[in-house]
Design an enzyme around this catalytic site. Structure first.
Site, PDB file in Angstrom:
ATOM      1  CG  ASP A  65      52.235  50.952  18.587  1.00  0.00           C
ATOM      2  OD1 ASP A  65      51.983  50.294  17.554  1.00  0.00           O
ATOM      3  OD2 ASP A  65      52.085  52.190  18.660  1.00  0.00           O
ATOM      4  CG  HIS A  66      52.437  44.033  16.001  1.00  0.00           C
ATOM      5  ND1 HIS A  66      53.749  43.841  15.659  1.00  0.00           N
ATOM      6  CD2 HIS A  66      51.845  42.820  15.891  1.00  0.00           C
ATOM      7  CE1 HIS A  66      53.951  42.572  15.361  1.00  0.00           C
ATOM      8  NE2 HIS A  66      52.817  41.921  15.493  1.00  0.00           N
ATOM      9  NE  ARG A  67      51.177  52.465  15.555  1.00  0.00           N
ATOM     10  CZ  ARG A  67      50.786  53.696  15.897  1.00  0.00           C
ATOM     11  NH1 ARG A  67      50.375  54.537  14.974  1.00  0.00           N
ATOM     12  NH2 ARG A  67      50.812  54.076  17.171  1.00  0.00           N
TER      13      ARG A  67
END
Length: 292
Positions: free
Chosen positions: A264-266
């Site tokens: 998850d790039h967040r």
């Protein structure tokens, strides 16, 4: 004869719904009408999230049969669709030398038989992932539903994706970082067997720090697994392949396992993902460091 272009199935559906195709065409400002237009939506279905345009009369093209999706499969499908739509996921690829793992499995074959335990490569992967998660706490976390809070976990539970006749199940090995290789191997075998027999309880699924999905026994060279929320990453494994590694001027065949880390790039950036998988690969390449 109407100048409106519409398939026979669309005309039949319009008749059933009592829709005037000429009037609808004038309203939409075009001369081509599809079944997705009959519910009154003029915006493209993909833009609105409407999937009515998938409702195709496939029988008009040839023979078909229907197979109902089980309730289990429908729940899984909804979760996967939501994860794919809502998580900005990236997949980082790497590979690890499994020469030492295969040598240990061969050397310990008689002990495994004496213990009544099948020592699979997956047991080493679980042990390595548990240690990597302790070294990189941000991977052992969950993002709150509103995206405002990161929950860091002081436990390491590893989910194992099991392909069964009734769908994908993910039983969890609790406190994997506190368990030895033999205990992990025995638990993998037990969970997989009970998953196939549909004897896994709800308390044995959920709460994982990260999931491993292993396609090595089937094949493939790489894939992009979907992150299983509320986890923030997932590790994919495919079939070990022999790679030529150059030792100076001398070529050397080395068995390497492909690794696919979706995250998850967040929560996780690319540099951290690369460092995480590099550490993980180092543990796999030198498994004796996990036995101390």
């Amino acid at each position: 004869m109407s100048d409106i272009a519409a398939s026979p199935s669309t005309r039949r559906l319009a008749l059933e719904k009592g829709v005037d195709l000429d009037a609808l065409a004038r309203k939409l400002g075009r001369t081509t009408i599809g079944p997705e237009d009959l519910d009154g939506g003029s915006a493209p279905a993909a833009a609105t999230g409407d999937t009515s345009y998938w409702q195709v009369d496939h029988a008009q093209y040839g023979p078909v049969t229907e197979e109902p999706m089980s309730r289990f499969a429908q729940v899984a499908a909804r979760n996967l669709a939501a994860a794919q739509a809502l998580i900005p996921a990236v997949t980082h690829h790497d590979r690890a030398d499994v020469s030492a793992i295969e040598a240990l499995r061969t050397a310990w074959k008689s002990e495994a038989q004496a213990r009544g335990v099948k020592l699979t490569a997956l047991a080493f992967h679980v042990a390595a992932l548990a240690r990597a998660l302790r070294a990189f706490p941000r991977f052992n976390a969950s993002l709150s539903a509103d995206g405002a809070t990161l929950i860091l976990k002081d436990f390491v539970h590893i989910g194992i994706a099991v392909d069964t006749e009734h769908g994908l199940m993910v039983p969890v090995i609790r406190d994997a970082d506190r368990k030895g290789l033999w205990a992990i191997a025995a638990e993998i075998a037990d969970l997989a067997a009970r998953a196939q027999a549909r004897k896994i309880g709800p308390d044995e699924m959920g709460g994982a720090s990260m999931t491993i999905t292993n396609l090595g026994g089937i094949g493939g060279t790489a894939f992009s697994p979907i992150v299983n929320p509320p986890e923030v990453a997932i590790l994919g494994i495919t079939r070990t392949e022999t790679v030529t590694v150059w030792d100076g001027d001398t070529p050397r065949p080395v068995p390497m396992v492909p690794l696919d880390l979706s995250y998850d790039h967040r929560v996780i950036n690319g540099a951290d993902a690369a460092r995480f998988l590099s550490r993980y690969a180092a543990l796999i390449s030198d498994p004796r460091t996990m036995l101390v």
